[in-house]
Design a protein around this motif. Structure first.
Motif, PDB file in Angstrom:
ATOM      1  N   MET A 153       0.830  -1.213   0.000  1.00  0.00           N
ATOM      2  CA  MET A 153       0.000   0.000   0.000  1.00  0.00           C
ATOM      3  C   MET A 153       0.861   1.258   0.000  1.00  0.00           C
ATOM      4  O   MET A 153       0.559   2.226  -0.706  1.00  0.00           O
ATOM      5  CB  MET A 153      -0.934  -0.009   1.204  1.00  0.00           C
ATOM      6  CG  MET A 153      -2.034  -1.033   1.085  1.00  0.00           C
ATOM      7  SD  MET A 153      -3.039  -1.010   2.586  1.00  0.00           S
ATOM      8  CE  MET A 153      -4.021  -2.473   2.311  1.00  0.00           C
ATOM      9  N   GLN A 154       1.949   1.246   0.764  1.00  0.00           N
ATOM     10  CA  GLN A 154       2.863   2.397   0.780  1.00  0.00           C
ATOM     11  C   GLN A 154       3.479   2.621  -0.604  1.00  0.00           C
ATOM     12  O   GLN A 154       3.572   3.756  -1.066  1.00  0.00           O
ATOM     13  CB  GLN A 154       3.979   2.189   1.808  1.00  0.00           C
ATOM     14  CG  GLN A 154       3.528   2.302   3.231  1.00  0.00           C
ATOM     15  CD  GLN A 154       4.629   1.915   4.218  1.00  0.00           C
ATOM     16  OE1 GLN A 154       5.770   1.634   3.842  1.00  0.00           O
ATOM     17  NE2 GLN A 154       4.281   1.876   5.489  1.00  0.00           N
ATOM     18  N   ALA A 155       3.883   1.536  -1.256  1.00  0.00           N
ATOM     19  CA  ALA A 155       4.473   1.653  -2.597  1.00  0.00           C
ATOM     20  C   ALA A 155       3.444   2.202  -3.580  1.00  0.00           C
ATOM     21  O   ALA A 155       3.778   3.022  -4.438  1.00  0.00           O
ATOM     22  CB  ALA A 155       5.004   0.296  -3.054  1.00  0.00           C
ATOM     23  N   ALA A 156       2.198   1.762  -3.458  1.00  0.00           N
ATOM     24  CA  ALA A 156       1.141   2.251  -4.346  1.00  0.00           C
ATOM     25  C   ALA A 156       0.891   3.742  -4.107  1.00  0.00           C
ATOM     26  O   ALA A 156       0.678   4.504  -5.065  1.00  0.00           O
ATOM     27  CB  ALA A 156      -0.134   1.444  -4.139  1.00  0.00           C
ATOM     28  N   GLN A 157       0.929   4.167  -2.849  1.00  0.00           N
ATOM     29  CA  GLN A 157       0.735   5.590  -2.546  1.00  0.00           C
ATOM     30  C   GLN A 157       1.854   6.449  -3.126  1.00  0.00           C
ATOM     31  O   GLN A 157       1.648   7.613  -3.438  1.00  0.00           O
ATOM     32  CB  GLN A 157       0.629   5.801  -1.033  1.00  0.00           C
ATOM     33  CG  GLN A 157      -0.677   5.287  -0.461  1.00  0.00           C
ATOM     34  CD  GLN A 157      -0.713   5.325   1.059  1.00  0.00           C
ATOM     35  OE1 GLN A 157       0.301   5.497   1.729  1.00  0.00           O
ATOM     36  NE2 GLN A 157      -1.903   5.131   1.607  1.00  0.00           N
ATOM     37  N   LYS A 158       3.032   5.836  -3.303  1.00  0.00           N
ATOM     38  CA  LYS A 158       4.165   6.552  -3.895  1.00  0.00           C
ATOM     39  C   LYS A 158       4.149   6.495  -5.416  1.00  0.00           C
ATOM     40  O   LYS A 158       5.054   7.001  -6.068  1.00  0.00           O
ATOM     41  CB  LYS A 158       5.481   5.977  -3.379  1.00  0.00           C
ATOM     42  CG  LYS A 158       5.726   6.239  -1.918  1.00  0.00           C
ATOM     43  CD  LYS A 158       7.032   5.582  -1.478  1.00  0.00           C
ATOM     44  CE  LYS A 158       7.253   5.740   0.000  1.00  0.00           C
ATOM     45  NZ  LYS A 158       8.436   4.985   0.458  1.00  0.00           N
ATOM     46  N   GLY A 159       3.150   5.806  -5.998  1.00  0.00           N
ATOM     47  CA  GLY A 159       3.006   5.804  -7.451  1.00  0.00           C
ATOM     48  C   GLY A 159       3.198   4.472  -8.145  1.00  0.00           C
ATOM     49  O   GLY A 159       2.990   4.373  -9.352  1.00  0.00           O
ATOM     50  N   LEU A 160       3.609   3.432  -7.426  1.00  0.00           N
ATOM     51  CA  LEU A 160       3.766   2.123  -8.059  1.00  0.00           C
ATOM     52  C   LEU A 160       2.392   1.555  -8.391  1.00  0.00           C
ATOM     53  O   LEU A 160       1.479   1.599  -7.567  1.00  0.00           O
ATOM     54  CB  LEU A 160       4.505   1.160  -7.116  1.00  0.00           C
ATOM     55  CG  LEU A 160       4.801  -0.229  -7.700  1.00  0.00           C
ATOM     56  CD1 LEU A 160       5.876  -0.131  -8.787  1.00  0.00           C
ATOM     57  CD2 LEU A 160       5.257  -1.182  -6.604  1.00  0.00           C
ATOM     58  N   CYS A 161       2.234   1.031  -9.578  1.00  0.00           N
ATOM     59  CA  CYS A 161       0.996   0.333  -9.937  1.00  0.00           C
ATOM     60  C   CYS A 161       1.002  -0.983  -9.173  1.00  0.00           C
ATOM     61  O   CYS A 161       1.810  -1.872  -9.469  1.00  0.00           O
ATOM     62  CB  CYS A 161       0.938   0.091 -11.441  1.00  0.00           C
ATOM     63  SG  CYS A 161      -0.516  -0.869 -11.940  1.00  0.00           S
ATOM     64  N   ALA A 162       0.149  -1.086  -8.159  1.00  0.00           N
ATOM     65  CA  ALA A 162       0.162  -2.265  -7.297  1.00  0.00           C
ATOM     66  C   ALA A 162      -1.260  -2.642  -6.898  1.00  0.00           C
ATOM     67  O   ALA A 162      -2.095  -1.774  -6.661  1.00  0.00           O
ATOM     68  CB  ALA A 162       1.001  -1.995  -6.052  1.00  0.00           C
ATOM     69  N   LYS A 163      -1.486  -3.941  -6.813  1.00  0.00           N
ATOM     70  CA  LYS A 163      -2.785  -4.473  -6.383  1.00  0.00           C
ATOM     71  C   LYS A 163      -2.533  -5.630  -5.428  1.00  0.00           C
ATOM     72  O   LYS A 163      -1.549  -6.348  -5.543  1.00  0.00           O
ATOM     73  CB  LYS A 163      -3.586  -4.960  -7.572  1.00  0.00           C
ATOM     74  CG  LYS A 163      -3.863  -3.878  -8.599  1.00  0.00           C
ATOM     75  CD  LYS A 163      -5.256  -3.960  -9.117  1.00  0.00           C
ATOM     76  CE  LYS A 163      -5.546  -2.929 -10.171  1.00  0.00           C
ATOM     77  NZ  LYS A 163      -5.536  -1.568  -9.770  1.00  0.00           N
ATOM     78  N   ILE A 164      -3.469  -5.802  -4.499  1.00  0.00           N
ATOM     79  CA  ILE A 164      -3.399  -6.888  -3.527  1.00  0.00           C
ATOM     80  C   ILE A 164      -4.578  -7.825  -3.781  1.00  0.00           C
ATOM     81  O   ILE A 164      -5.718  -7.368  -3.922  1.00  0.00           O
ATOM     82  CB  ILE A 164      -3.461  -6.350  -2.091  1.00  0.00           C
ATOM     83  CG1 ILE A 164      -2.237  -5.468  -1.807  1.00  0.00           C
ATOM     84  CG2 ILE A 164      -3.565  -7.494  -1.080  1.00  0.00           C
ATOM     85  CD1 ILE A 164      -2.322  -4.674  -0.513  1.00  0.00           C
ATOM     86  N   PHE A 165      -4.278  -9.109  -3.822  1.00  0.00           N
ATOM     87  CA  PHE A 165      -5.311 -10.135  -3.973  1.00  0.00           C
ATOM     88  C   PHE A 165      -5.306 -10.974  -2.709  1.00  0.00           C
ATOM     89  O   PHE A 165      -4.287 -11.575  -2.362  1.00  0.00           O
ATOM     90  CB  PHE A 165      -5.041 -11.004  -5.197  1.00  0.00           C
ATOM     91  CG  PHE A 165      -5.080 -10.209  -6.470  1.00  0.00           C
ATOM     92  CD1 PHE A 165      -6.276 -10.030  -7.140  1.00  0.00           C
ATOM     93  CD2 PHE A 165      -3.919  -9.654  -6.983  1.00  0.00           C
ATOM     94  CE1 PHE A 165      -6.314  -9.279  -8.312  1.00  0.00           C
ATOM     95  CE2 PHE A 165      -3.953  -8.907  -8.154  1.00  0.00           C
ATOM     96  CZ  PHE A 165      -5.148  -8.718  -8.816  1.00  0.00           C
ATOM     97  N   ARG A 166      -6.445 -11.022  -2.044  1.00  0.00           N
ATOM     98  CA  ARG A 166      -6.561 -11.813  -0.810  1.00  0.00           C
ATOM     99  C   ARG A 166      -7.223 -13.142  -1.133  1.00  0.00           C
ATOM    100  O   ARG A 166      -8.417 -13.203  -1.399  1.00  0.00           O
ATOM    101  CB  ARG A 166      -7.360 -11.054   0.238  1.00  0.00           C
ATOM    102  CG  ARG A 166      -6.634  -9.814   0.718  1.00  0.00           C
ATOM    103  CD  ARG A 166      -7.396  -9.121   1.815  1.00  0.00           C
ATOM    104  NE  ARG A 166      -6.673  -7.947   2.272  1.00  0.00           N
ATOM    105  CZ  ARG A 166      -7.255  -6.802   2.545  1.00  0.00           C
ATOM    106  NH1 ARG A 166      -8.564  -6.660   2.452  1.00  0.00           N
ATOM    107  NH2 ARG A 166      -6.512  -5.784   2.963  1.00  0.00           N
ATOM    108  N   LEU A 167      -6.414 -14.167  -1.100  1.00  0.00           N
ATOM    109  CA  LEU A 167      -6.895 -15.505  -1.431  1.00  0.00           C
ATOM    110  C   LEU A 167      -7.596 -16.109  -0.228  1.00  0.00           C
ATOM    111  O   LEU A 167      -7.224 -15.858   0.908  1.00  0.00           O
ATOM    112  CB  LEU A 167      -5.732 -16.367  -1.889  1.00  0.00           C
ATOM    113  CG  LEU A 167      -4.876 -15.741  -3.003  1.00  0.00           C
ATOM    114  CD1 LEU A 167      -3.703 -16.629  -3.320  1.00  0.00           C
ATOM    115  CD2 LEU A 167      -5.692 -15.459  -4.231  1.00  0.00           C
ATOM    116  N   GLY A 168      -8.602 -16.939  -0.501  1.00  0.00           N
ATOM    117  CA  GLY A 168      -9.406 -17.534   0.552  1.00  0.00           C
ATOM    118  C   GLY A 168      -8.748 -18.751   1.164  1.00  0.00           C
ATOM    119  O   GLY A 168      -7.768 -19.275   0.679  1.00  0.00           O
ATOM    120  N   ARG A 169      -9.342 -19.172   2.259  1.00  0.00           N
ATOM    121  CA  ARG A 169      -8.841 -20.342   2.962  1.00  0.00           C
ATOM    122  C   ARG A 169      -9.360 -21.601   2.306  1.00  0.00           C
ATOM    123  O   ARG A 169     -10.444 -21.720   1.885  1.00  0.00           O
ATOM    124  CB  ARG A 169      -9.307 -20.328   4.414  1.00  0.00           C
ATOM    125  CG  ARG A 169      -8.857 -19.111   5.147  1.00  0.00           C
ATOM    126  CD  ARG A 169      -9.408 -19.158   6.547  1.00  0.00           C
ATOM    127  NE  ARG A 169      -9.552 -17.803   7.045  1.00  0.00           N
ATOM    128  CZ  ARG A 169      -9.432 -17.486   8.288  1.00  0.00           C
ATOM    129  NH1 ARG A 169      -9.185 -18.392   9.176  1.00  0.00           N
ATOM    130  NH2 ARG A 169      -9.572 -16.248   8.683  1.00  0.00           N
TER     131      ARG A 169
END
Length: 169
Positions: A153-169
């Motif tokens: 999230m910090q990297a994305a706030q600095k401009g990096l194109c970043a996404k997080i995928f939360r995989l299920g259990r």
């Protein structure tokens, strides 16, 4: 397009065995020629590569799908675990920034926690939430994935194109 796979011991055979276990033997026959193994370790600075090899790798990539992690939910020793999951994410983010590559981070829905901190009223945790008062510190796996998400999230706030995928259990 080539898919470059960072493999700790550089073993193409081990990568193929793992992929075959998850996706079936036919997967390798369909995609094998598109896979390239690069020996590296997310637990080491510059992924264990020389400066020149790190730079060369950065010049070749446009997207990073970061799914390397220690996924044991219960461990006694926290330091090396955090080095793998949090430090490893930081090192892969360094590669993404060096490459100007998009960063796709595989996380876990476990970051939602299973309890609330004292005094916090229970609420619904959504895919857009991060820290809403859930208990994330008690389990080293959850802690490591939570802290790694914070780095993304910090990297994305600095401009990096970043996404997080939360995989299920």
């Amino acid at each position: 397009k080539k898919v470059i796979c960072l493999v700790r011991d550089g073993s193409t055979e081990r990568l193929y065995q793992t992929l075959s276990w998850y996706f079936g033997q036919g997967f390798i026959s369909r995609i094998g020629e598109r896979l390239e193994v690069v020996s590296g370790d997310i637990g080491c600075d510059k992924l264990g590569l020389s400066e020149a090899d790190f730079k060369q790798l950065a010049e070749r990539i446009r997207e990073i799908y970061h799914c390397a992690a220690d996924v044991r939910h219960y461990v006694a020793e926290e330091k090396s675990y955090l080095n793998t999951n949090v430090g490893g994410t930081a090192r892969m983010l360094d590669l993404a920034e060096s490459a100007g590559a998009a960063f796709y981070h595989m996380s876990t829905c476990s970051v939602s926690g299973d309890a609330w901190k004292e005094g916090i009223e229970p609420k619904t945790f959504t895919e857009r939430d991060y820290d809403i008062g859930q208990v994330w510190e008690d389990n080293v796996y959850v802690k490591s994935k939570f802290l790694a998400e914070g780095l993304v999230m910090q990297a994305a706030q600095k401009g990096l194109c970043a996404k997080i995928f939360r995989l299920g259990r």
